[in-house]
Design a protein around this motif. Structure first.
Motif, PDB file in Angstrom:
ATOM      1  N   ASP A  99       6.305  -7.648  10.621  1.00  0.00           N
ATOM      2  CA  ASP A  99       6.211  -8.678   9.587  1.00  0.00           C
ATOM      3  C   ASP A  99       5.030  -8.453   8.661  1.00  0.00           C
ATOM      4  N   GLY A 100       4.597  -7.239   8.537  1.00  0.00           N
ATOM      5  CA  GLY A 100       3.511  -6.901   7.638  1.00  0.00           C
ATOM      6  C   GLY A 100       2.151  -6.987   8.281  1.00  0.00           C
ATOM      7  N   GLY A 101       1.149  -6.645   7.494  1.00  0.00           N
ATOM      8  CA  GLY A 101      -0.223  -6.655   7.959  1.00  0.00           C
ATOM      9  C   GLY A 101      -1.102  -5.940   6.955  1.00  0.00           C
ATOM     10  N   GLY A 102      -2.337  -5.711   7.323  1.00  0.00           N
ATOM     11  CA  GLY A 102      -3.288  -5.033   6.451  1.00  0.00           C
ATOM     12  C   GLY A 102      -3.147  -3.528   6.508  1.00  0.00           C
ATOM     13  N   GLN A 103      -4.182  -2.840   6.041  1.00  0.00           N
ATOM     14  CA  GLN A 103      -4.123  -1.390   5.962  1.00  0.00           C
ATOM     15  C   GLN A 103      -3.969  -0.726   7.323  1.00  0.00           C
ATOM     16  N   GLU A 104      -4.340  -1.459   8.374  1.00  0.00           N
ATOM     17  CA  GLU A 104      -4.159  -0.879   9.711  1.00  0.00           C
ATOM     18  C   GLU A 104      -2.692  -0.663  10.044  1.00  0.00           C
ATOM     19  N   CYS A 105      -1.794  -1.346   9.309  1.00  0.00           N
ATOM     20  CA  CYS A 105      -0.352  -1.174   9.526  1.00  0.00           C
ATOM     21  C   CYS A 105       0.242  -0.069   8.661  1.00  0.00           C
ATOM     22  N   ASN A 106      -0.599   0.608   7.889  1.00  0.00           N
ATOM     23  CA  ASN A 106      -0.108   1.630   6.970  1.00  0.00           C
ATOM     24  C   ASN A 106       0.797   2.673   7.626  1.00  0.00           C
TER      25      ASN A 106
ATOM     26  N   GLY B   4       0.816  -1.191   0.000  1.00  0.00           N
ATOM     27  CA  GLY B   4       0.000   0.000   0.000  1.00  0.00           C
ATOM     28  C   GLY B   4       0.847   1.236   0.000  1.00  0.00           C
ATOM     29  N   GLU B   5       0.239   2.371   0.099  1.00  0.00           N
ATOM     30  CA  GLU B   5       0.949   3.632   0.165  1.00  0.00           C
ATOM     31  C   GLU B   5       0.958   4.092   1.597  1.00  0.00           C
ATOM     32  N   PRO B   6       2.023   3.749   2.335  1.00  0.00           N
ATOM     33  CA  PRO B   6       2.030   4.046   3.765  1.00  0.00           C
ATOM     34  C   PRO B   6       2.175   5.522   4.049  1.00  0.00           C
ATOM     35  N   GLU B   7       1.595   5.940   5.148  1.00  0.00           N
ATOM     36  CA  GLU B   7       1.727   7.312   5.608  1.00  0.00           C
ATOM     37  C   GLU B   7       2.083   7.301   7.086  1.00  0.00           C
ATOM     38  N   PRO B   8       3.354   7.075   7.430  1.00  0.00           N
ATOM     39  CA  PRO B   8       3.729   7.002   8.852  1.00  0.00           C
ATOM     40  C   PRO B   8       3.303   8.240   9.609  1.00  0.00           C
ATOM     41  N   THR B   9       3.034   8.041  10.879  1.00  0.00           N
ATOM     42  CA  THR B   9       2.542   9.143  11.682  1.00  0.00           C
ATOM     43  C   THR B   9       3.656   9.953  12.295  1.00  0.00           C
ATOM     44  N   THR B  10       4.864   9.393  12.397  1.00  0.00           N
ATOM     45  CA  THR B  10       5.985  10.109  13.009  1.00  0.00           C
ATOM     46  C   THR B  10       7.138  10.142  12.035  1.00  0.00           C
ATOM     47  N   THR B  11       7.570  11.306  11.648  1.00  0.00           N
ATOM     48  CA  THR B  11       8.688  11.423  10.708  1.00  0.00           C
ATOM     49  C   THR B  11       9.659  12.473  11.186  1.00  0.00           C
ATOM     50  N   ALA B  12      10.891  12.305  10.729  1.00  0.00           N
ATOM     51  CA  ALA B  12      11.896  13.349  10.912  1.00  0.00           C
ATOM     52  C   ALA B  12      12.168  13.910   9.536  1.00  0.00           C
TER      53      ALA B  12
ATOM     54  N   LEU C  16      17.746  -1.925   4.596  1.00  0.00           N
ATOM     55  CA  LEU C  16      17.582  -3.340   4.254  1.00  0.00           C
ATOM     56  C   LEU C  16      16.101  -3.651   4.064  1.00  0.00           C
ATOM     57  N   THR C  17      15.803  -4.475   3.076  1.00  0.00           N
ATOM     58  CA  THR C  17      14.418  -4.792   2.775  1.00  0.00           C
ATOM     59  C   THR C  17      13.750  -5.531   3.926  1.00  0.00           C
ATOM     60  N   GLY C  18      12.437  -5.387   4.000  1.00  0.00           N
ATOM     61  CA  GLY C  18      11.662  -6.051   5.033  1.00  0.00           C
ATOM     62  C   GLY C  18      10.218  -6.144   4.619  1.00  0.00           C
ATOM     63  N   SER C  19       9.335  -6.157   5.629  1.00  0.00           N
ATOM     64  CA  SER C  19       7.906  -6.254   5.369  1.00  0.00           C
ATOM     65  C   SER C  19       7.128  -5.399   6.352  1.00  0.00           C
ATOM     66  N   THR C  20       7.725  -4.313   6.806  1.00  0.00           N
ATOM     67  CA  THR C  20       7.048  -3.444   7.756  1.00  0.00           C
ATOM     68  C   THR C  20       5.890  -2.710   7.086  1.00  0.00           C
ATOM     69  N   GLY C  21       4.847  -2.442   7.873  1.00  0.00           N
ATOM     70  CA  GLY C  21       3.712  -1.695   7.348  1.00  0.00           C
ATOM     71  C   GLY C  21       2.714  -2.573   6.624  1.00  0.00           C
ATOM     72  N   TRP C  22       1.991  -1.957   5.687  1.00  0.00           N
ATOM     73  CA  TRP C  22       0.993  -2.668   4.886  1.00  0.00           C
ATOM     74  C   TRP C  22       1.728  -3.476   3.829  1.00  0.00           C
ATOM     75  N   SER C  23       1.915  -4.770   4.082  1.00  0.00           N
ATOM     76  CA  SER C  23       2.760  -5.609   3.236  1.00  0.00           C
ATOM     77  C   SER C  23       2.386  -7.064   3.417  1.00  0.00           C
ATOM     78  N   THR C  24       2.512  -7.829   2.325  1.00  0.00           N
ATOM     79  CA  THR C  24       2.202  -9.254   2.376  1.00  0.00           C
ATOM     80  C   THR C  24       3.444 -10.124   2.389  1.00  0.00           C
TER      81      THR C  24
END
Length: 348
Positions: free
Chosen positions: A248-255, A56-64, A295-303
């Motif tokens: 390790d990923g999740g649905g849109q709630e992890c965006n 998905g297109e993540p929009e983290p809530t905390t950024t620097a 490094l690649t991973g699966s954080t956020g909205w990812s399968t």
């Protein structure tokens, strides 16, 4: 030297899909000149063409944020145990000077739909040290005699990101053409890395709107991602750690919980590298092209493990409107499509 048709082309393993969970999987034999396992794991399985990894297109809530004013060895023959036997190339002479001209300064790989193994010796006896995709141009260091395959014992020692590397002559042809220059944007993969695009531009799962011009790269967990051009770290998010709900990923709630890095480039545009398992740069750091940013991973909205990368406008935050990008190291129009295999020539 033109690549000639081979009656053993069954050694070529076509790759027609993406592995489930964003990790490329393929069958490969250590005795094949062609290698279709970009992760380097010798234990492989068949690719499941029905599985894809999306984001998905993540929009983290905390950024620097930093803002900017500018926008089998038994078949081996003729191999000297003390080292490869160099055969002198047939040199020609140039014009009135009589100076020798190398007829094969570079080779072009000819492996449509596949990648070519680079071996540590001119033989299939040892595991590959790298791979090259179709249409890649590399410098030739020497023409040597190696393992005899279908009557041909010509191998080329080539330059690259390895102590020594050799490719079989049956899948390359000599060329006077030059590889891509240093200008422009390059794939976000270390030099010589090959993988498949699991979702390209305007993908029907999540690449629309702000993410319309993004790319998902099928990559194993912990694969280095590198800068597509020189830039400065303008924002990042690295709060999601192993054991956290969305690591390790999740649905849109992890965006909102996607580790990412954005760079600001000299032309005023930016680039984003998302779903990282680890961030390896700091805010404000100057990052030359080809430098590892994470490094690649699966954080956020990812399968599953993969990389979401896009060129984008500079809006002063982590995820901005994506914009078209042409990769200098992708043959053709420079824009890879879903399902296409690409090989990076992002070589600092």
């Amino acid at each position: 030297m033109l690549a000639r048709p081979r009656n053993w082309l069954a050694l070529v393993v076509l790759t027609s899909g993406c592995a489930s969970g964003g990790e490329p999987e393929a069958t490969d034999s250590l005795t094949s000149p062609v290698f279709t396992n970009p992760s380097g794991d010798e234990s492989t399985t068949d690719v499941d063409p029905g599985a894809t990894t999306t984001t998905g297109e993540p929009e983290p809530t905390t950024t620097a944020t930093v803002t900017s004013d500018t926008d089998d060895p038994a078949t081996t023959t003729s191999v000297d145990p003390t080292g490869p036997q160099t055969t002198g190339p047939d040199l020609t002479t140039s014009g009135t000077t009589g100076e020798p001209v190398d007829p094969c300064p570079r080779v072009l790989t000819v492996v449509p739909g596949d990648v070519l193994n680079v071996r540590p010796t001119p033989s299939t006896a040892m595991a590959p040290v790298g791979t090259l995709g179709d249409g890649v141009i590399v410098d030739v260091l020497a023409i040597v005699q190696g393992e005899l395959i279908d009557g041909d014992d010509t191998w080329y020692q080539i330059a690259g990101n390895w102590p020594e590397g050799y490719v079989f002559g049956g899948f390359v042809e000599c060329t006077q053409d030059e590889p891509p220059g240093d200008d422009g944007f390059f794939l976000p993969l270390e030099c010589g890395t090959s993988t498949t695009i699991t979702q390209g531009n305007n993908g029907d799962f999540s690449h629309m709107g702000n993410s319309a011009y993004a790319f998902d790269f099928s990559l194993a967990m912990g694969t280095p991602l590198v800068a597509i051009a020189d830039g400065t770290v303008s924002s990042l998010y690295a709060d999601v750690k192993p054991g956290d709900p969305c690591y390790d990923g999740g649905g849109q709630e992890c965006n909102p919980y996607t580790n990412y890095v954005t760079l600001l480039h000299g032309d005023g545009t930016g680039s984003v590298y998302a779903h990282l398992s680890a961030v390896q740069v700091s805010l404000g750091q100057v990052v030359p092209r080809g430098t590892v940013v994470g490094l690649t991973g699966s954080t956020g909205w990812s399968t599953g493990p993969h990389a979401h990368v896009a060129r984008q406008e500079n809006c002063g935050s982590g995820f901005c409107q994506s914009i078209p990008v042409v990769f200098a190291d992708v043959p053709g129009d420079g824009v890879p499509d879903t399902g296409e295999m690409v090989t990076s020539q992002n070589c600092p």
